[in-house]
Design a protein around this motif. Structure first.
Motif, short mmCIF file in Angstrom:
data_model
loop_
_atom_site.label_atom_id
_atom_site.label_comp_id
_atom_site.label_asym_id
_atom_site.label_seq_id
_atom_site.Cartn_x
_atom_site.Cartn_y
_atom_site.Cartn_z
N PRO A 1 -4.22 -15.40 5.08
CA PRO A 1 -3.45 -15.47 6.33
C PRO A 1 -2.50 -16.65 6.41
N GLU A 2 -2.93 -17.80 5.92
CA GLU A 2 -2.07 -18.99 6.00
C GLU A 2 -0.88 -18.94 5.05
N GLU A 3 -0.91 -18.00 4.09
CA GLU A 3 0.18 -17.88 3.12
C GLU A 3 1.19 -16.80 3.49
N ILE A 4 0.87 -15.97 4.47
CA ILE A 4 1.76 -14.87 4.83
C ILE A 4 3.09 -15.40 5.33
N GLY A 5 4.17 -14.92 4.73
CA GLY A 5 5.51 -15.31 5.13
C GLY A 5 6.07 -16.51 4.39
N ARG A 6 5.25 -17.19 3.59
CA ARG A 6 5.77 -18.36 2.85
C ARG A 6 6.66 -17.92 1.69
N ASP A 7 6.13 -17.08 0.84
CA ASP A 7 6.95 -16.47 -0.22
C ASP A 7 7.27 -15.07 0.28
N GLN A 8 8.42 -14.94 0.92
CA GLN A 8 8.72 -13.69 1.62
C GLN A 8 8.90 -12.50 0.70
N VAL A 9 9.43 -12.74 -0.49
CA VAL A 9 9.61 -11.65 -1.45
C VAL A 9 8.27 -11.14 -1.94
N GLN A 10 7.40 -12.05 -2.36
CA GLN A 10 6.09 -11.64 -2.83
C GLN A 10 5.27 -11.01 -1.71
N CYS A 11 5.43 -11.55 -0.50
CA CYS A 11 4.73 -11.03 0.66
C CYS A 11 5.12 -9.57 0.92
N CYS A 12 6.42 -9.31 0.92
CA CYS A 12 6.90 -7.94 1.15
C CYS A 12 6.42 -7.00 0.05
N TYR A 13 6.45 -7.49 -1.18
CA TYR A 13 6.01 -6.64 -2.28
C TYR A 13 4.54 -6.28 -2.15
N GLN A 14 3.69 -7.26 -1.89
CA GLN A 14 2.25 -7.02 -1.83
C GLN A 14 1.85 -6.22 -0.59
N LEU A 15 2.47 -6.51 0.55
CA LEU A 15 2.04 -5.90 1.81
C LEU A 15 2.76 -4.58 2.13
N LYS A 16 3.89 -4.33 1.48
CA LYS A 16 4.64 -3.09 1.76
C LYS A 16 4.76 -2.19 0.53
N THR A 17 5.29 -2.73 -0.56
CA THR A 17 5.56 -1.89 -1.73
C THR A 17 4.29 -1.41 -2.41
N VAL A 18 3.32 -2.29 -2.58
CA VAL A 18 2.08 -1.90 -3.26
C VAL A 18 1.37 -0.77 -2.52
N PRO A 19 1.14 -0.87 -1.20
CA PRO A 19 0.49 0.25 -0.52
C PRO A 19 1.36 1.50 -0.47
N LEU A 20 2.69 1.34 -0.47
CA LEU A 20 3.56 2.51 -0.52
C LEU A 20 3.35 3.26 -1.82
N LYS A 21 3.35 2.56 -2.92
CA LYS A 21 3.15 3.20 -4.22
C LYS A 21 1.78 3.86 -4.30
N ARG A 22 0.79 3.21 -3.73
CA ARG A 22 -0.56 3.78 -3.71
C ARG A 22 -0.57 5.10 -2.94
N ALA A 23 0.11 5.12 -1.80
CA ALA A 23 0.15 6.34 -0.98
C ALA A 23 0.86 7.47 -1.70
N LEU A 24 1.93 7.16 -2.41
CA LEU A 24 2.68 8.19 -3.14
C LEU A 24 1.78 8.90 -4.14
N GLY A 25 0.94 8.13 -4.82
CA GLY A 25 0.03 8.74 -5.78
C GLY A 25 -1.14 9.44 -5.11
N LYS A 26 -1.72 8.80 -4.11
CA LYS A 26 -2.90 9.36 -3.45
C LYS A 26 -2.61 10.71 -2.81
N TYR A 27 -1.45 10.85 -2.19
CA TYR A 27 -1.12 12.09 -1.47
C TYR A 27 -0.20 13.01 -2.27
N ARG A 28 0.02 12.67 -3.53
CA ARG A 28 0.83 13.50 -4.44
C ARG A 28 2.17 13.85 -3.81
N VAL A 29 2.87 12.82 -3.39
CA VAL A 29 4.14 13.00 -2.69
C VAL A 29 5.25 13.32 -3.68
#
Length: 217
Positions: A90-118
């Motif tokens: 929690p204390e690191e969220i927003g410090r490295d904004q690029v890494q934060c966006c990748y881990q919190l948005k892109t990673v779960p997006l990619k997971r969803a694409l595979g999980k739901y066979r989009v």
């Protein structure tokens, strides 16, 4: 002019839905994805028959969460939430904004694409909102799916005109000076006449081309 833009978007949506073996639409709770949801609902005869994906970073504004739940109750769609909460302290969220966006948005997006066979993912990006999106196509082939982007030709003014035309509810943050909605640590209201994404974290906005290469919208 707006009527023609709406018809063009509906044509793109209808054609993509006809071809899709597994379609999904993203919904952030923002104005653009709200318009996209309504267009899909119109094309599908008053219902949203494909899953609606929300990427939950865990640090969105409470008003956004409440609005997403409100629209789910109102329109009765199948809301799917994916997250990668906990990967960043929690204390690191927003410090490295690029890494934060990748881990919190892109990673779960990619997971969803595979999980739901989009096969086809509908997103609500617009060409005029960021230079990194200006060269996008309506139909964009990605690594393991097709990105469908029916609102590329809409402007910010078109979006609000559409919302007014159809008397759509929208997130209350827009009435408090926010013009583009993101996570709490990296989003602030914009001043009068400022650019649409001026309230977003500057470092992330500069890195948008790199983030998009990694799978971000």
């Amino acid at each position: 002019m707006l009527t023609e833009k709406i018809e063009r978007s509906k044509e793109i949506i209808a054609a993509a839905l006809e071809q899709a073996k597994g379609a999904m639409v993203t919904f952030s709770g923002g104005k653009d994805s709200l318009v996209l949801l309504h267009l899909i609902r119109t094309v599908q005869g008053g219902k949203i028959a494909i899953p609606v994906l929300n990427i939950d970073t865990g640090v969105k504004f409470p008003e956004i969460y409440r609005f997403i739940d409100k629209m789910q109750r109102l329109w009765g769609f199948n809301l799917v939430r994916e997250n990668n909460i906990g990967v960043i302290p929690p204390e690191e969220i927003g410090r490295d904004q690029v890494q934060c966006c990748y881990q919190l948005k892109t990673v779960p997006l990619k997971r969803a694409l595979g999980k739901y066979r989009v096969s086809h993912l509908f997103t609500a990006i617009r060409r005029d909102e960021h230079p990194a999106r200006a060269g996008e196509d309506y139909i964009s082939l990605r690594e393991n799916h097709i990105r469908v982007q029916p609102l590329l030709h809409f402007t910010r003014e078109d979006i609000w005109a559409y919302i007014r035309l159809h008397h759509l509810p929208y997130c209350s943050l827009y009435d408090r000076g926010y013009v583009s909605l993101g996570c709490r640590p990296c989003t602030s209201p914009a001043g009068p006449g400022e650019a649409e994404r001026s309230g977003r974290a500057a470092a992330k906005e500069r890195a948008m081309p790199d983030l998009r290469q990694l799978g971000y919208f």
